[in-house]
Enzyme design. Sequence first.
Site, PDB file in Angstrom:
ATOM      1  N   ASP A   1      -7.922  -5.573   0.249  1.00 14.68           N
ATOM      2  CA  ASP A   1      -8.357  -6.524  -0.773  1.00 14.68           C
ATOM      3  C   ASP A   1      -7.921  -7.955  -0.494  1.00 14.68           C
ATOM      4  OD1 ASP A   1      -9.602  -4.592  -2.355  1.00 14.68           O
ATOM      5  OD2 ASP A   1      -7.669  -3.947  -3.126  1.00 14.68           O
TER       6      ASP A   1
ATOM      7  N   HIS B   1       0.844  -1.192   0.000  1.00 16.13           N
ATOM      8  CA  HIS B   1       0.000   0.000   0.000  1.00 16.13           C
ATOM      9  C   HIS B   1       0.877   1.237   0.000  1.00 16.13           C
ATOM     10  CE1 HIS B   1      -3.180   2.798   1.101  1.00 16.13           C
ATOM     11  NE2 HIS B   1      -3.980   1.872   0.630  1.00 16.13           N
TER      12      HIS B   1
HETATM   13  N1  COA Z   1       4.108  -7.668  -4.337  1.00 17.05           N
HETATM   14  C1  COA Z   1       5.456  -7.664  -4.399  1.00 17.05           C
HETATM   15  N2  COA Z   1       6.187  -6.547  -4.197  1.00 17.05           N
HETATM   16  C2  COA Z   1       5.524  -5.422  -3.918  1.00 17.05           C
HETATM   17  C3  COA Z   1       4.127  -5.374  -3.829  1.00 17.05           C
HETATM   18  C4  COA Z   1       3.417  -6.559  -4.055  1.00 17.05           C
HETATM   19  N3  COA Z   1       2.080  -6.583  -3.998  1.00 17.05           N
HETATM   20  N4  COA Z   1       3.733  -4.128  -3.547  1.00 17.05           N
HETATM   21  C5  COA Z   1       4.849  -3.410  -3.468  1.00 17.05           C
HETATM   22  N5  COA Z   1       5.944  -4.185  -3.678  1.00 17.05           N
HETATM   23  C6  COA Z   1       7.336  -3.761  -3.658  1.00 17.05           C
HETATM   24  C7  COA Z   1       7.635  -2.979  -4.947  1.00 17.05           C
HETATM   25  O1  COA Z   1       8.096  -3.811  -5.982  1.00 17.05           O
HETATM   26  C8  COA Z   1       8.680  -2.018  -4.471  1.00 17.05           C
HETATM   27  O2  COA Z   1       9.915  -2.683  -4.397  1.00 17.05           O
HETATM   28  P1  COA Z   1      11.273  -1.942  -4.798  1.00 17.05           P
HETATM   29  O3  COA Z   1      11.406  -0.810  -3.808  1.00 17.05           O
HETATM   30  O4  COA Z   1      12.300  -2.992  -4.652  1.00 17.05           O
HETATM   31  O5  COA Z   1      11.090  -1.453  -6.189  1.00 17.05           O
HETATM   32  C9  COA Z   1       8.273  -1.688  -3.043  1.00 17.05           C
HETATM   33  O6  COA Z   1       7.517  -2.816  -2.592  1.00 17.05           O
HETATM   34  C10 COA Z   1       7.418  -0.423  -2.950  1.00 17.05           C
HETATM   35  O7  COA Z   1       6.262  -0.603  -3.748  1.00 17.05           O
HETATM   36  P2  COA Z   1       5.736   0.393  -4.862  1.00 17.05           P
HETATM   37  O8  COA Z   1       5.285  -0.366  -6.055  1.00 17.05           O
HETATM   38  O9  COA Z   1       6.709   1.503  -5.082  1.00 17.05           O
HETATM   39  O10 COA Z   1       4.478   0.951  -4.097  1.00 17.05           O
HETATM   40  P3  COA Z   1       3.355   1.890  -4.688  1.00 17.05           P
HETATM   41  O11 COA Z   1       2.979   2.764  -3.543  1.00 17.05           O
HETATM   42  O12 COA Z   1       3.772   2.558  -5.930  1.00 17.05           O
HETATM   43  O13 COA Z   1       2.186   0.892  -5.059  1.00 17.05           O
HETATM   44  C11 COA Z   1       0.391  -0.622  -4.763  1.00 17.05           C
HETATM   45  C12 COA Z   1       1.194   0.520  -4.147  1.00 17.05           C
HETATM   46  C13 COA Z   1      -0.825  -0.880  -3.905  1.00 17.05           C
HETATM   47  C14 COA Z   1      -0.084  -0.205  -6.184  1.00 17.05           C
HETATM   48  C15 COA Z   1       1.298  -1.883  -4.845  1.00 17.05           C
HETATM   49  O14 COA Z   1       1.645  -2.289  -3.538  1.00 17.05           O
HETATM   50  C16 COA Z   1       0.605  -3.041  -5.574  1.00 17.05           C
HETATM   51  O15 COA Z   1       0.647  -3.093  -6.802  1.00 17.05           O
HETATM   52  N6  COA Z   1      -0.034  -3.984  -4.812  1.00 17.05           N
HETATM   53  C17 COA Z   1      -0.766  -5.074  -5.446  1.00 17.05           C
HETATM   54  C18 COA Z   1      -2.113  -4.592  -5.937  1.00 17.05           C
HETATM   55  C19 COA Z   1      -3.068  -4.329  -4.804  1.00 17.05           C
HETATM   56  O16 COA Z   1      -3.207  -5.127  -3.892  1.00 17.05           O
HETATM   57  N7  COA Z   1      -3.760  -3.189  -4.887  1.00 17.05           N
HETATM   58  C20 COA Z   1      -4.777  -2.809  -3.919  1.00 17.05           C
HETATM   59  C21 COA Z   1      -4.325  -1.631  -3.118  1.00 17.05           C
HETATM   60  S1  COA Z   1      -5.467  -1.272  -1.801  1.00 17.05           S
END
Ligand code: COA
Length: 383
Positions: A319, A264
């Site tokens: 979720d 998140h």
């Molecule tokens: N699975 C694996 N790795 C994850 C992850 C996941 N679900 N969510 C984040 N990470 C990792 C990223 O790859 C990143 O790693 P890095 O620093 O080595 O590049 C780090 O954690 C930070 O994540 P980031 O993608 O920069 O976070 P964000 O704030 O841009 O994205 C979400 C947030 C929610 C979009 C992201 O966590 C995600 O795609 N989650 C899965 C989808 C989901 O459950 N969405 C519902 C949200 S309520």
Amino acid sequence: MMEERHMEVVPGLAGIAAAQSSISYIDGEKGILEYRGINIEELCEKSTFLEVSYLLLFDKLPTETEFTIFSDEIKYHTRLKQKLLRMMEFLPESGHPMDYLQATVSAMGMFYPARDTLNEQVRHDSVIKLIAKLPTIVAASYRLKHGDGPIAPNNDLSFAANFYYMLFEKEPDPEIERMLDVMLILHGDHTMNASTFSSRVVGSTLADPYTIVAAAIGTLSGPLHGGANERVITMLHEIGSKDKVEAYIDNKIKNKEKIMGIGHRIYKTKDPRADILQRFAHNLLEKKRGESKLLEVAEEVERVVRDRLSEKKIYPNVDFYSGIVFEATGISPSLFTPIFAMGRVSGWLAHWLEQLRTNRIFRPDQDYVGAHNQSYLPIKDRK
Ligand code: COA
């Protein structure tokens, strides 16, 4: 040479405050969520979705009289116009319920003109109609998709029970009714998430509320936002059993793929809504002994993610457990995100009303990195 003026770009606007708001608050370190200052745990325990909607929209808990007027107004507007239902019948059954929802909400704007968004009565009427009709649209779209006729609302039932009734033509057990109501409360608002931001951006142009909510529904449908709940269930079924979790997660990590329902932007600890839903999942599944395999797999995923990715501070979000709770009550995965929208519509509308109070159109800038002074090449000379 043209003088380049570069600007700082913050990808995903992370850490940028897009507005001042008093609707909801997250402490991402401690895992706290409040609506208008009231903790989500307390609201889930003591309140109802309609009361929470009132709180989000009008910044106070309603008195008994205010609540009666509000919920009567909502109940009065739960029916759909025949023309809207007929329009839905012509949509392809292959459409996702989120597509039905977005298309029908867009069309509502033609039946209930609400362009005069500066008129208080217009704003109030559209807020009522949107909260009231979303469940009817979702239930009707689900039934139409499966070749069944829509069921008219039964307004003797509670808001949550009526939704279940419109889906299955029977009343839910009290615990399923409560679960659905809590689910709507939990999804009511969540600060400046993508769909809420989208509703504020569209609202800032003074577009009508049906256009705003249709845009927000579209934004919510993506797998990185509301669409994640449906994909969590697909993932858990794909894993199949607890002993396969480690290999599955390790493979995802190796391929740099996101694990759905995890992570998140704001929470650096477990989402408090995930805790509440996990408890619900246990309670519901304990009653259906022997059917908790999906929950076992999910809890193992949580354990392995904590173990492998602890330094990234990514934990289950809302979720992650919601699909298991829905599945335990016979609600199909394609309805997970539409139900999220039925709850979040109150938050979208609260943000719209707040935006209008001090409105300035959203018009950010960009950092241009393209070319200048290019000449136009006639098509025949291009390769
Ligand atoms: N699975 C694996 N790795 C994850 C992850 C996941 N679900 N969510 C984040 N990470 C990792 C990223 O790859 C990143 O790693 P890095 O620093 O080595 O590049 C780090 O954690 C930070 O994540 P980031 O993608 O920069 O976070 P964000 O704030 O841009 O994205 C979400 C947030 C929610 C979009 C992201 O966590 C995600 O795609 N989650 C899965 C989808 C989901 O459950 N969405 C519902 C949200 S309520």
